[in-house]
Motif scaffolding. Sequence first.
Motif: not given
Length: 282
Positions: A33-59
């Motif tokens: 199940i862990t691999r399933r989610y990691l593969i999904h994030w690799v194939r949909e990088p926008s999810y990870v990118v937008w998630g990482l944008m939030y902390p940067m904007v917050s700072v």
Amino acid sequence: MTTTTTTPAAPPQPIPAAPLSRVRWMISDSWTITRRYLIHWVREPSYVVWGLMYPMVSVLLFGYVFGSAMAVPGGGDYREFLLPGLFGMTMMFGIGNTMMGVTADADKGITDRFRAMPMARSGVVVGRSAADMINSVMDLVILIVCGLIVGWRAHGTIGETLAAVGLLLLLRFAFIWVGIYLGLLAKNAEQAGNFYALLFPLTMISNAFVAPEMMPGWLGAVAAWNPLSSTVAATRELFGNPGLGGDSWIAQNAMPMAVVWPVVIVAVFAPLAARRYRRARR
């Protein structure tokens, strides 16, 4: 005349009877199940990118826009006071990512498919929590780098710094189970969004941005007893950042409470999430 032969489907794997075999079975399914989610994030990088944008904007937002007008009790740089609060707030806001992901899987019928398969029941929720922890480590690394860029520093020893990071990830791990439970509880994405809206008062009424002693008496007491406040106060102490203080019992015992609160949250919500998964009917 031709005949078509079909290969019979393999029978489902029986549930292991031995306790050790069941543990290995659970670990194997959890990793799947862990691999399933990691593969999904690799194939949909926008999810990870937008998630990482939030902390940067917050700072940038809180450090530069609001920071110029804020004062730290006892003196000190507000950005150094703020960053541990943002670290903790980002870990707590991870509830939303977990909750929305679980709800999306349920809406698409993926959860029902998992429940119909001969796999460890705990494997789904444990796998989800492991994947979210990996994502949370990425969030925290990005946030720490942003903090270093704007002038934040960890003044403690390497051991104290690692202990502070460990407390932040412990808080995230605890709230993953809250997110899984609420995601399974929500009937649709709209209801999950309503749950997510509750995070704002829970994170704002804390010591993340303002010391509780600067708030009205009753509100300061609520903020001081917020589990987020204990983790933030403990990490400020370990990082050697300003903002330590408070005469209440909870403020004086922030370090042990930064461990007690997550343990209590996991003890309550992990069984609730597992039971809700077993009984879910979508």
